[in-house]
Design an enzyme around this catalytic site. Sequence first.
Site, PDB file in Angstrom:
ATOM      1  N   CYS A  25      15.939 -37.492  -6.067  1.00  0.00           N
ATOM      2  CA  CYS A  25      15.930 -37.513  -7.534  1.00  0.00           C
ATOM      3  C   CYS A  25      15.311 -36.234  -8.078  1.00  0.00           C
ATOM      4  CB  CYS A  25      15.119 -38.700  -8.050  1.00  0.00           C
ATOM      5  SG  CYS A  25      16.043 -40.198  -8.224  1.00  0.00           S
ATOM      6  N   HIS A  26      15.903 -35.738  -9.149  1.00  0.00           N
ATOM      7  CA  HIS A  26      15.327 -34.579  -9.832  1.00  0.00           C
ATOM      8  C   HIS A  26      14.185 -35.050 -10.717  1.00  0.00           C
ATOM      9  CE1 HIS A  26      19.337 -33.137  -8.790  1.00  0.00           C
ATOM     10  NE2 HIS A  26      18.838 -31.928  -8.877  1.00  0.00           N
ATOM     11  N   MET A  69      17.810 -44.015 -12.456  1.00  0.00           N
ATOM     12  CA  MET A  69      16.772 -44.284 -11.457  1.00  0.00           C
ATOM     13  C   MET A  69      15.404 -44.431 -12.111  1.00  0.00           C
ATOM     14  SD  MET A  69      18.397 -44.749  -8.753  1.00  0.00           S
ATOM     15  CE  MET A  69      16.955 -45.074  -7.772  1.00  0.00           C
ATOM     16  N   GLU A  70      15.178 -43.691 -13.191  1.00  0.00           N
ATOM     17  CA  GLU A  70      13.901 -43.823 -13.901  1.00  0.00           C
ATOM     18  C   GLU A  70      13.783 -45.214 -14.519  1.00  0.00           C
ATOM     19  OE1 GLU A  70      14.484 -39.670 -13.008  1.00  0.00           O
ATOM     20  OE2 GLU A  70      15.846 -41.166 -13.807  1.00  0.00           O
ATOM     21  N   ASP A 122       1.484 -58.565  -8.570  1.00  0.00           N
ATOM     22  CA  ASP A 122       0.137 -58.265  -8.093  1.00  0.00           C
ATOM     23  C   ASP A 122      -0.930 -58.921  -8.967  1.00  0.00           C
ATOM     24  OD1 ASP A 122      -1.825 -56.817  -6.424  1.00  0.00           O
ATOM     25  OD2 ASP A 122      -2.234 -55.741  -8.293  1.00  0.00           O
TER      26      ASP A 122
END
Length: 183
Positions: free
Chosen positions: A102-103, A138-139, A153
Amino acid sequence: MSSAKDLEDVPVDPCDSGDGAAEESLSHVRVDGEGRSHSVMVDVGGKPVTGRTAQARALVDFPPGLLAGILESGGPKGPIEEVARVAGILAAKRTGDLIPMCHPVGLDVVEIDFARIGPDRLEIRCKTACSGRTGVEMEAMTGASIAALTVYDMTKALAKGIRVVAVELLEKTGGKHGSWSRE
């Protein structure tokens, strides 16, 4: 474990998506003159800067009756939604550090929203946008994923049966391929 020699004999067709339908070749794979595939980072230097957006979601399932109390009063580690929102935003901004090809993208905005979409299911949506040479799918997916893992969590002390059940791209705009929507 396969050795490099074992892998030399495995044919690689970067156009084969695995579902029987040949598609456009994979942008992050190059095949050399000897038929071996190599990972590459795509050169986006010649692409025009355009507005790009993406929206992804993650779904978190809770054991019966647990989600309502968490949304009303928080969990054992504090304000779940706010901590998960910050974690998702930070993760989206660091996607280029987490996903090897990824950039790094200068995001203009990252938004994380939460919605109860059933008695025991939490939907986490991540919207991303930028003006750039490469997309922000992707972000968006990274932001949604990390927000969901943070919810897990922060609530796992209440029940081990909590599950992150899906992460998916919902829509994207901009770039060579234009707009796409799951719906």
